[in-house]
Design an enzyme around this catalytic site. Structure first.
Site, PDB file in Angstrom:
ATOM      1  N   SER A   1       1.006  -1.040  -0.152  1.00  9.78           N
ATOM      2  CA  SER A   1      -0.418  -0.283   0.259  1.00  9.78           C
ATOM      3  C   SER A   1       0.565   1.476   0.027  1.00  9.78           C
ATOM      4  CB  SER A   1      -1.594  -0.610   1.037  1.00  9.78           C
ATOM      5  OG  SER A   1      -1.862  -0.459   1.275  1.00  9.78           O
TER       6      SER A   1
ATOM      7  N   LYS B   1       0.019   3.493  -2.696  1.00 10.43           N
ATOM      8  CA  LYS B   1      -1.366   4.817  -2.689  1.00 10.43           C
ATOM      9  C   LYS B   1      -0.899   5.614  -2.306  1.00 10.43           C
ATOM     10  CE  LYS B   1      -4.775   1.553  -0.593  1.00 10.43           C
ATOM     11  NZ  LYS B   1      -4.311   0.659  -0.075  1.00 10.43           N
TER      12      LYS B   1
ATOM     13  N   SER C   1      -5.873   3.550   4.355  1.00  4.70           N
ATOM     14  CA  SER C   1      -5.623   2.568   3.332  1.00  4.70           C
ATOM     15  C   SER C   1      -6.109   1.455   3.025  1.00  4.70           C
ATOM     16  CB  SER C   1      -4.366   1.454   4.308  1.00  4.70           C
ATOM     17  OG  SER C   1      -3.145   1.114   3.090  1.00  4.70           O
TER      18      SER C   1
END
Length: 354
Positions: free
Chosen positions: A119, A122, A187
């Site tokens: 993640s 992101k 997240s």
């Protein structure tokens, strides 16, 4: 946060790939140059705080006239290592610390090694969303079936299989801003997918925008496959970046208060556009409560990537001095990041302090 911070990238890690192919050196430096041709020794050299003033993305790599002397010269604005401090070693597979103002490498450990980043992806997703959507708060996104049923961390479910409030519903209309907050602080994979589909029509098309941005930033060891950072079973090893590239993405992201202000939110309620559906969000970054000088961060975990972390921190005595740390695949990421940041601010002096 200072929006006027000048992003200056340093490309010292090129030595890892063989400095001899990039620099013209004088005969007196041939013995030094030969050391940099060996990967293990060049990584030690990177620990010595080598920097080049004002090197922008791509500028350094494209110049055949940069000399080895200039590489070693350093920037007068860069922080300087205190002699008595040795190097710091993280238990993870790769790590780096960059000075946000000058791009100077303050800590380096396998930071050009390509790895899955989960993640931490992101951060780039957030950048592309901000650059593609003019008004996040007034842009309404309709949740697709593929977004609503994305696996892993989701809106309302801070951990896979553990839900604390309503999930996103197929057909639900919600602002891009609320999805953005869910993606950055919680997240949420479903929020990332919903935003990507809204911007580009599909995750794959959005990934093209991410890779285009990576190319613009001069990132040579990064390839994004999707906006969430989830592993792709049919493409093992195909989605990757490095600690160094992620740190540079994070430094670039400092120009956006929307990202870093959101990273500092502990938790909040967001609502559908009609106000009928509420979703509770929880920040996944434990260092917000454990490290007083933490300015924000992004967590990441998949089975391929392991536990990873990007953290921003300001100097304990000067909030205008900020560094970015990245640790990849480290089971002890929280403690190691705290120790790494503590060491960084103890081991270096900034020009303001000299």
């Amino acid at each position: 946060m200072n929006n006027k911070t000048k992003i200056k990238y340093s490309f010292f890690a090129l030595a890892v790939l063989g400095a001899s192919s990039w620099f013209f050196v004088s005969p007196s430096l041939k013995s030094v140059q030969s050391i940099f041709n060996q990967k293990e020794k060049s990584e030690k050299a990177l620990e010595k705080n080598i920097s080049v003033k004002g090197a922008e993305a791509g500028e350094f790599e494209n110049s055949a006239n940069i000399t080895f002397e200039q590489l070693l010269m350093g920037s007068p604005e860069a922080p300087r290592k205190i002699e008595e401090f040795g190097n710091f070693y993280v238990r993870g597979k790769a790590s780096i610390v960059l000075d946000a103002e000058t791009g100077t490498i303050l800590h380096y450990q396998n930071a050009r090694e390509r790895r899955a980043i989960a993640s931490l992806t992101k951060i780039m997703t957030a950048i592309v969303v901000l650059e593609e959507i003019d008004d996040l708060k007034n842009e309404v996104v309709t949740i697709s079936r593929s977004a609503a049923f994305e696996i892993g961390t989701k809106v309302g479910c801070p951990n896979s299989g553990y839900c604390i409030s309503n999930r996103l519903r197929v057909g639900e209309e919600i602002s891009a801003w609320n999805l953005f907050q869910a993606m950055v602080m919680n997240s949420a994979n479903d929020a990332a997918v919903a935003l990507a589909e809204h911007v580009a029509g599909s995750e794959k098309e959005f990934a093209k925008l991410m890779n285009k941005k990576a190319e613009e930033l001069g990132l040579r060891d990064t390839h994004f496959c999707n906006p969430s950072g989830l592993d792709e079973d049919d493409n093992p090893g195909g989605c990757y970046s490095t600690a160094y590239d992620i740190a540079r993405i994070a430094v670039y992201s400092l120009k956006y208060d929307e990202i870093w202000d959101t990273m500092k939110i502990d938790g909040k309620e967001i609502y559908s556009a009609d106000g009928e559906i509420s979703h509770r969000l929880i920040n996944t970054d434990l260092l917000l409560d454990q490290m007083p000088n933490c300015t924000g961060g992004k967590t990441g975990f998949t089975y391929e990537a392991g536990k990873s972390l990007m953290t921003g921190a300001h100097h304990p005595q000067d909030k205008d001095i900020q560094v970015i740390g990245v640790i990849l695949d480290d089971y002890y990421r929280w403690q190691d990041m705290k120790n790494l940041m503590k060491w960084t601010f103890q081991a270096y002096r900034w020009p303001e302090d000299i």
